[in-house]
Enzyme design. Structure first.
Site, PDB file in Angstrom:
ATOM      1  N   LYS A  41      -5.664  11.698  -1.656  1.00  0.00           N
ATOM      2  CA  LYS A  41      -5.871  10.774  -1.537  1.00  0.00           C
ATOM      3  C   LYS A  41      -7.645  10.734  -0.363  1.00  0.00           C
ATOM      4  CE  LYS A  41      -3.063   7.667  -3.504  1.00  0.00           C
ATOM      5  NZ  LYS A  41      -1.682   7.154  -2.998  1.00  0.00           N
ATOM      6  N   ARG A  90       5.392  -4.517  -3.762  1.00  0.00           N
ATOM      7  CA  ARG A  90       5.244  -6.581  -2.815  1.00  0.00           C
ATOM      8  C   ARG A  90       5.051  -7.289  -3.995  1.00  0.00           C
ATOM      9  NH1 ARG A  90       1.295  -3.135  -0.381  1.00  0.00           N
ATOM     10  NH2 ARG A  90       1.318  -1.801  -2.558  1.00  0.00           N
TER      11      ARG A  90
HETATM   12  O1  PNS Z   1       1.969   5.161  -0.119  1.00  0.00           O
HETATM   13  P1  PNS Z   1       2.048   5.628  -1.432  1.00  0.00           P
HETATM   14  O2  PNS Z   1       0.663   6.661  -1.099  1.00  0.00           O
HETATM   15  O3  PNS Z   1       2.131   4.438  -2.421  1.00  0.00           O
HETATM   16  O4  PNS Z   1       3.125   6.878  -2.270  1.00  0.00           O
HETATM   17  C1  PNS Z   1       3.018   7.144  -3.025  1.00  0.00           C
HETATM   18  C2  PNS Z   1       3.883   8.787  -3.040  1.00  0.00           C
HETATM   19  C3  PNS Z   1       3.859   9.514  -2.182  1.00  0.00           C
HETATM   20  C4  PNS Z   1       5.104   8.535  -2.565  1.00  0.00           C
HETATM   21  C5  PNS Z   1       3.342   9.743  -4.515  1.00  0.00           C
HETATM   22  O5  PNS Z   1       2.727   9.905  -4.864  1.00  0.00           O
HETATM   23  C6  PNS Z   1       4.573  10.759  -4.401  1.00  0.00           C
HETATM   24  O6  PNS Z   1       5.417  11.236  -4.756  1.00  0.00           O
HETATM   25  N1  PNS Z   1       3.854  12.220  -4.633  1.00  0.00           N
HETATM   26  C7  PNS Z   1       4.826  13.709  -5.024  1.00  0.00           C
HETATM   27  C8  PNS Z   1       4.165  13.975  -5.658  1.00  0.00           C
HETATM   28  C9  PNS Z   1       5.083  13.540  -7.195  1.00  0.00           C
HETATM   29  O7  PNS Z   1       6.094  13.664  -7.479  1.00  0.00           O
HETATM   30  N2  PNS Z   1       4.507  13.461  -8.027  1.00  0.00           N
HETATM   31  C10 PNS Z   1       4.990  12.590  -9.102  1.00  0.00           C
HETATM   32  C11 PNS Z   1       5.863  11.029  -8.975  1.00  0.00           C
HETATM   33  S1  PNS Z   1       6.079  10.367 -10.681  1.00  0.00           S
END
Ligand code: PNS
Length: 158
Positions: A41, A90
């Protein structure tokens, strides 16, 4: 011990995130605020900076700790014996992605429940992305983020 993980990029932490942390910590014995490495990101703040901002903003709260993770969220939840993942919801626009993520996480680890919490209405329009944009364009972000974050944004976006 009923432990929950509150994961996110926290790039940077906003008042909306802090509101969700307050709500979550009343529901669980312990909440781990888990900062994702998420280099894909291209975050504005480094992982260390995001952790520092969370820690300096929150100070010491009894049942909340800040940690970081890379790899799968469910793996981090499993390693930490967490029973739930907290996500802030939200608006309807959040729903599709959050729904997909929650169901996929459930497929990967059926024992971990995703719980959605709604922030105070005044934070429903708030996001790290919008805060960064306002800061970049010279706007005042002091109403949306805690003071250390406003300061860090000003220093970062000179
Ligand atoms: O604040 P964000 O960017 O909305 O958070 C997103 C986050 C970090 C929670 C999500 O990208 C995540 O869980 N990443 C870890 C990798 C993972 O487990 N991916 C599969 C999710 S279905």
């Amino acid at each position: 011990m009923r432990r929950a993980i509150y994961p996110g990029s926290f790039d940077p932490v906003t008042n909306g995130h802090l509101d969700i942390i307050e709500r979550a910590r009343k529901l669980f014995d312990e909440v781990i605020v888990a900062v994702a490495h998420n280099d894909a990101k291209a975050p504005l703040f480094t992982l260390e900076e995001r952790l520092d901002l969370l820690r300096s903003t929150m100070g010491k709260i009894d049942n909340v700790r800040v940690d970081h993770f890379s790899g799968l969220l469910v793996e981090f939840a499993r390693t930490n014996d967490a029973i739930a993942v907290i996500r802030g919801l939200r608006a309807i626009s959040d729903f599709e992605f959050e729904f997909q993520m929650a169901l996929m996480n459930r497929k990967l680890e059926a024992q971990v429940e995703t719980i959605f919490l709604m922030p105070k209405e005044e934070y429903t329009y708030l996001s790290s992305r919008i805060v960064k944009e306002i800061a970049r364009l010279g706007g005042d972000v002091s109403k949306f983020v805690p003071p250390p974050v406003a300061k860090a944004l000003a220093a970062k976006i000179k």
